[in-house]
Design a protein around this motif. Structure first.
Motif, PDB file in Angstrom:
ATOM      1  N   ASP A 142      -4.802   5.934   4.491  1.00 31.34           N
ATOM      2  CA  ASP A 142      -3.664   5.916   3.576  1.00 31.34           C
ATOM      3  C   ASP A 142      -3.309   7.365   3.242  1.00 31.34           C
ATOM      4  OD1 ASP A 142      -1.955   5.836   1.403  1.00 31.34           O
ATOM      5  OD2 ASP A 142      -3.085   4.297   0.316  1.00 31.34           O
ATOM      6  N   ARG A 160       0.815  -1.210   0.000  1.00 29.93           N
ATOM      7  CA  ARG A 160       0.000   0.000   0.000  1.00 29.93           C
ATOM      8  C   ARG A 160       0.854   1.267   0.000  1.00 29.93           C
ATOM      9  NH1 ARG A 160      -5.256  -1.262   1.244  1.00 29.93           N
ATOM     10  NH2 ARG A 160      -5.616  -3.398   0.568  1.00 29.93           N
ATOM     11  N   ASP A 161       2.022   1.211   0.670  1.00 29.54           N
ATOM     12  CA  ASP A 161       2.865   2.395   0.790  1.00 29.54           C
ATOM     13  C   ASP A 161       4.312   2.024   0.449  1.00 29.54           C
ATOM     14  OD1 ASP A 161       2.839   5.338   2.174  1.00 29.54           O
ATOM     15  OD2 ASP A 161       4.718   4.306   2.546  1.00 29.54           O
TER      16      ASP A 161
END
Length: 373
Positions: free
Chosen positions: A246, A116-117
């Protein structure tokens, strides 16, 4: 590089830096003006623009004092840990972990993780292992993120190794074989690896393993053992990382909407670096890292293994209020939690809002489908 040195150190071009190289690399960073400017902007955002020329020499001196006695990778990572602790305190409401009890501190693992990151996924995995007294991981990072020399130096000091995504044709096969051999070599010498389950972040919230990654794992071993034997040897552990918020969600929604509505999206030259900074400094809420069980069993194909890893990652994904609200599961949600999620949508176009909402909802949908299967 001579043929002889390549034989002595076949992974020199992609491996993390060694202890013997640390002092030279740190000295190089101290004299890299672009790096000093970046640190100044991070530490003193208000002063950097109008009196940066006064602040930068002080930042350089401060860094020199901090790194002056560091001579090993472990020493550098202990310095990183200080900054990591501050970042966690500033940008998360909570950091939790599950599944560590299934891991043996004496074993090396190949952690195959959802993505995700860019920087924070492996950083959080490293942090929970570090706090548990276990060895940190070697981190697979694409060469597309290393266009700036100081970024490459920092990453390789922090035990990152380079995935050559820019290679083409025959050069690509050579690079993939080298990468496969390096991963096998690392596990064999007792060093754990972190690698994303597919190339690029799952910007839509759907965590899916690319079988091509698993085929790459096998490339260096295919002449000696079966695919299942290679899987056993690599000690694969699925990892599921879940962010309540996020920091890059709005940027991802804008990109996906542009691709859907305009048929394409042109990434800025240093957009990935900007995403790294946003991921580090942005508010994340509650972050949960879940380790699955080490993978065992017979697998006829990389696709069969990918399916198992997907089930583990989706099954262990921690659903936050943000996910449940996005999916319309409002039971037990507070007005504050609803308002916090709605704030993510402020200022976005309706199409962008829908994409962002779906991004948070997809983990719920995927988990419910798995539970119903």
């Amino acid at each position: 590089m001579s043929d002889n040195s390549a034989l002595q150190d076949p992974f020199r071009e992609i491996r993390p830096y060694r202890d013997t190289e640390v002092a030279e690399v740190l000295n190089r960073l101290l004299y890299n003006d672009e790096f000093i400017r970046a640190v100044t902007r991070y530490q003193f955002p208000r002063l950097a623009d109008w009196c940066g020329f006064l602040v930068r020499p002080l930042v350089r001196m401060g860094l020199a004092r901090e790194v002056g006695d560091i001579e090993t990778v472990r020493g550098f990572q202990q310095l990183v840990a200080k900054y990591m602790a501050k970042m966690i305190a500033r940008t998360t409401s909570r950091l939790s972990c599950s599944g560590l009890e299934q891991l043996d501190p004496q074993e090396a693992y190949l952690f195959v993780s959802n993505h995700r990151d860019i920087a924070m996924d492996p950083a959080f995995v490293n942090w929970v292992l570090y706090k548990a007294g276990m060895n940190t991981v070697r981190i697979a990072i694409g060469d597309n993120l290393l266009r700036k020399p100081y970024v490459s130096d920092l990453m390789r000091l922090n035990k990152s190794f380079i995935v050559n995504r820019s290679a083409r044709g025959r050069e690509m096969m050579t690079a993939l074989n080298q990468l496969s051999a390096y991963i096998d070599h690392s596990i064999a010498e007792g060093e754990s690896i972190w690698i994303a389950q597919r190339e690029g972040r799952a910007k839509d919230g759907n965590d899916r393993t690319d079988p091509a990654i698993l085929k790459m794992f096998y490339m260096a071993q295919r002449k000696q053992r079966s695919f299942s034997e290679a899987v056993e040897r690599l000690n694969i552990v699925p990892v599921s990382i879940a962010y309540e918020f996020d920091p890059c969600d709005r940027a991802k929604a804008k990109e996906l909407y542009a691709r859907a509505s305009a048929g394409g999206y042109e990434k800025g030259q240093f957009e990935d670096i900007d995403s790294i900074v946003a991921g580090i400094t942005g508010q994340k809420g509650h972050v949960h890292v879940a380790f699955g069980e080490p993978v065992r069993g017979q697998f006829e194909s990389p696709e069969a293994l990918a399916a198992l890893i997907d089930r583990e990652i989706v099954g262990h994904y921690h659903l936050h209020p943000s996910n449940l609200i996005a999916a319309g599961e409002m039971s037990g949600m507070t007005p504050e939690q609803k308002a916090a999620f709605d704030a993510r949508l402020d200022g976005l176009e309706p199409g962008e809002q829908e994409i962002l909402r779906q991004m948070y909802a997809n983990p719920v949908i995927n988990k419910r489908n798995l539970e119903a299967a």
